[in-house]
Write an enzyme that holds these catalytic residues in place. Structure first.
Site, short mmCIF file in Angstrom:
data_model
loop_
_atom_site.label_atom_id
_atom_site.label_comp_id
_atom_site.label_asym_id
_atom_site.label_seq_id
_atom_site.Cartn_x
_atom_site.Cartn_y
_atom_site.Cartn_z
N GLU A 116 15.85 -4.39 -31.92
CA GLU A 116 15.23 -4.20 -33.23
C GLU A 116 16.21 -3.38 -34.09
O GLU A 116 16.71 -2.35 -33.65
CB GLU A 116 13.91 -3.45 -33.04
CG GLU A 116 13.03 -3.46 -34.26
CD GLU A 116 11.69 -2.75 -34.02
OE1 GLU A 116 11.55 -2.00 -33.03
OE2 GLU A 116 10.79 -2.96 -34.84
N LYS A 159 -2.53 12.11 -34.72
CA LYS A 159 -1.23 12.78 -34.77
C LYS A 159 -0.26 11.90 -35.57
O LYS A 159 0.09 10.81 -35.12
CB LYS A 159 -0.66 12.97 -33.36
CG LYS A 159 0.58 13.86 -33.36
CD LYS A 159 1.51 13.60 -32.20
CE LYS A 159 2.36 12.40 -32.38
NZ LYS A 159 3.27 12.44 -33.54
N PRO A 160 0.17 12.37 -36.73
CA PRO A 160 1.12 11.57 -37.51
C PRO A 160 2.53 11.76 -36.97
O PRO A 160 2.79 12.69 -36.20
CB PRO A 160 1.00 12.17 -38.92
CG PRO A 160 0.64 13.61 -38.67
CD PRO A 160 -0.16 13.64 -37.39
N TRP A 203 6.23 6.83 -39.05
CA TRP A 203 6.64 7.38 -40.35
C TRP A 203 6.94 6.29 -41.37
O TRP A 203 7.06 6.57 -42.56
CB TRP A 203 7.90 8.24 -40.18
CG TRP A 203 8.94 7.54 -39.34
CD1 TRP A 203 9.13 7.71 -38.00
CD2 TRP A 203 9.86 6.52 -39.77
NE1 TRP A 203 10.11 6.84 -37.55
CE2 TRP A 203 10.58 6.11 -38.62
CE3 TRP A 203 10.15 5.93 -40.99
CZ2 TRP A 203 11.57 5.13 -38.67
CZ3 TRP A 203 11.13 4.94 -41.04
CH2 TRP A 203 11.83 4.56 -39.88
N GLU A 238 0.31 -1.44 -31.67
CA GLU A 238 1.08 -2.20 -32.67
C GLU A 238 2.52 -1.75 -32.50
O GLU A 238 2.88 -0.64 -32.89
CB GLU A 238 0.58 -1.88 -34.08
CG GLU A 238 -0.83 -2.33 -34.36
CD GLU A 238 -0.95 -3.84 -34.49
OE1 GLU A 238 0.09 -4.51 -34.58
OE2 GLU A 238 -2.08 -4.34 -34.48
N LEU A 239 3.34 -2.60 -31.91
CA LEU A 239 4.67 -2.15 -31.46
C LEU A 239 5.80 -2.80 -32.25
O LEU A 239 5.61 -3.29 -33.35
CB LEU A 239 4.79 -2.39 -29.96
CG LEU A 239 3.61 -1.84 -29.14
CD1 LEU A 239 3.74 -2.18 -27.67
CD2 LEU A 239 3.46 -0.33 -29.33
N GLY A 291 3.94 2.14 -33.21
CA GLY A 291 5.25 2.73 -33.01
C GLY A 291 6.10 1.84 -32.13
O GLY A 291 5.88 0.62 -32.07
N SER A 292 7.03 2.45 -31.42
CA SER A 292 8.00 1.65 -30.66
C SER A 292 7.37 1.08 -29.39
O SER A 292 6.42 1.64 -28.83
CB SER A 292 9.20 2.52 -30.30
OG SER A 292 8.77 3.60 -29.50
N CYS A 295 8.11 -3.27 -39.19
CA CYS A 295 7.99 -3.98 -37.91
C CYS A 295 8.03 -5.49 -38.13
O CYS A 295 8.34 -6.23 -37.22
CB CYS A 295 6.71 -3.57 -37.21
SG CYS A 295 5.29 -3.72 -38.29
#
Ligand code: NAD
Length: 490
Positions: free
Chosen positions: A394, A183-184, A159, A259-260, A237-238, A293
């Site tokens: 984080e 899927k957003p 998001w 991509e974390l 995301g995470s 990020c």
């Protein structure tokens, strides 16, 4: 306020875009989308069930052969048109993004421009998917290497950058010849719908672009894991969710690009300009309310510059006006939800209890203009140490955590002392040091006196637990291509 880009409130309930058609989920169930600046409900969108996800995957699978067989020039033409439409709709897209995600309008416009860059960059790159020939040891043999689309792609986006994280995946996938089911994040389905309206309006063949909204991500991922047709998962995301996706993808050996999370060090050496460095730190730290990020999570400042750096950083943090992103005077918007506000407070309380100084902020913002929203004051912590949670976890929020250091070897070791490896930054006027330290930093990206080492043309991504693969650049297209060897006897 009416939602931009939607004719009426009911339109948002038809948020599934499958095989070229908008519709509700089979169950008719919906979930609410809220404004993080006020908590107000903006609209409701369809909650997809397993059957809807399967239908989207089937549509993508059915579209694959024709899409992969279309010329690169034809696929490229769709991306050019999507780029043009995205720029035409930039103001409305930005307003919609601010309403459901919270970032100030100016930042939302910048993101739309960045998102559109991926469409045009991959429109150009689509025509450069080159193969090769390889000499053989046999005089009667030739080798030819082809690069072909991997197949159906399942994409999952977060998001915090709700438009650009979509185009960063979908544009190279389309350029390569892959259909996508996306899927957003549950917080930002409206912006995703607006992006897929663009794909609809440019007339992409049915099944090439599919959008599935749900508040229960497992409904999506369970169908993806079970599918033999899906050949790749592209995720931002995470780290926790990324690890789970990689584990489950192994059962059908799907390709993954991840991509974390990150925990960027920001190093200010003794030969840097401390005021310039503090201004840079403030800009990148408070960007998107710290929900990036690549946000600096540990700011290391040489002892000789420590106080002047802190003074500038605190002044900058205090001048940032928090507020609703639709208000042009707001410099920093809300956090995404209540959980995020509680995480800020926990990290600040923990740091304070272990000896950090709270130089400004350190509390939730309440009262007029903040009611119902998730606002946290831009915060500067000094004397942060490795014993504090914020040094390892984080933060994903507007807290600048500053640590003092004495020498280069010490700070490189401190910077690398993390399982993350996404972005890193260093400020110095010594060219040798800049190169020496850049080479030793165990991160996928290094900014030298630069707070924005990103572009559609440059490979973005992390090492260690920050991810696998790259987005953007030629590498970003390679993530959607398989290599095929053809050996020929002549
Ligand atoms: P998140 O992992 O909770 O959610 C990201 C996406 O994954 C959402 O769409 C969510 O619905 C989905 N998801 C969650 N559980 C899932 C499951 N079981 N199956 C399938 N999908 C699932 O992360 P978040 O809090 O939304 O986003 C913030 C994180 O994203 C931070 O860690 C941040 O660093 C990272 N991020 C990384 C980059 C990058 O390029 N490296 C960019 C932006 C954000």
């Amino acid at each position: 306020m009416a939602l931009p880009l939607f004719d009426d409130a009911g339109a948002t309930r038809e948020s599934l875009y499958i095989n070229g058609k908008w519709g509700p989920g089979a169950s008719g169930e919906t979930f609410e989308v809220t404004d993080p600046a006020s908590g107000a409900v903006l609209s409701s969108v369809a909650a997809a069930g397993p059957g809807d996800v399967r239908a989207a995957i089937d549509a993508a699978d059915a579209a694959f052969e024709q899409w992969a067989g279309a010329t690169a020039y034809a696929r490229s033409a769709y991306l050019y048109q999507a780029h043009r439409l995205m720029l035409e709709r930039a103001d409305d897209l930005a307003t919609l993004m601010t309403m459901e995600q919270g970032k100030p309008l100016k930042a939302a416009r910048t993101e739309v421009k960045y998102a559109a860059d991926f469409l045009i960059w991959f429109a150009e790159e689509a025509k450069r998917v080159y193969g090769s020939t390889i000499p053989s040891a046999r005089a009667d043999q030739r080798f030819m290497v082809l690069r072909q689309p991997v197949g159906v792609v399942a994409a999952v986006t977060p998001w915090n950058y709700p438009v650009s994280m979509i185009t960063r995946k979908v544009a190279p996938a389309f350029a390569a010849g892959c259909p996508v089911v996306l899927k957003p994040a549950e917080h930002t389905p409206l912006t995703a719908m607006a992006v897929f309206k663009i794909f609809d309006d440019v007339g992409l063949p049915p099944g090439v672009a599919n959008l599935v909204t749900t508040a229960d991500p497992a409904v999506f991922s369970d169908e993806v894991f079970a599918s033999r047709a899906v050949r790749k998962i592209a995720f931002t995301g995470s780290t926790a969710v990324g690890k789970m996706l990689a584990r489950e993808a192994a059962s059908t050996v799907k390709r993954v690009s991840l991509e974390l999370g990150g925990h960027a060090p920001f190093i200010v050496f003794e030969d840097a300009d401390p005021v310039h460095a503090a201004k840079g730190a403030s800009l990148v730290k408070f960007l998107n309310t710290g929900q990036a990020c690549i946000s600096p999570n540990r700011i290391f400042v040489h002892r000789s510059l420590y106080e002047v750096f802190l003074e500038t950083l605190v002044t900058r943090a205090r001048t940032l006006k928090a507020g609703n992103g639709l208000d042009a005077t707001s410099g920093v918007g809300p956090l995404i939800d209540e959980k995020a506000v509680l995480r800020m407070q926990r990290q600040v309380d923990d740091a304070r209890a272990r000896g950090a100084r709270v130089l400004t902020g350190g509390h939730r913002l309440i009262g007029t203009g903040f009611d119902g929203g998730f606002f946290y004051s831009p915060t500067v912590l000094a004397d942060v140490t490795a014993a504090m949670d914020i040094y390892r976890e984080e933060t994903f929020g507007p807290i600048a955590a500053v640590t003092v250091f004495d020498d280069e070897a010490e700070v490189v070791a401190m910077a690398n002392d993390t399982d993350y490896g996404l972005a890193s930054y260093l400020y110095t006027r010594d060219l040798s040091r800049a190169l020496r330290v850049s080479e030793r930093l165990r991160f996928g990206m290094v900014g030298i006196n630069d707070i924005n080492p990103t572009s559609a043309a440059a490979p973005f991504g992390g090492i260690k637990e920050s991810g696998l693969g790259r987005e953007g650049a030629a590498e970003g297209l390679g993530e959607y291509l398989d290599t095929k060897l053809i050996g020929i006897s002549i």
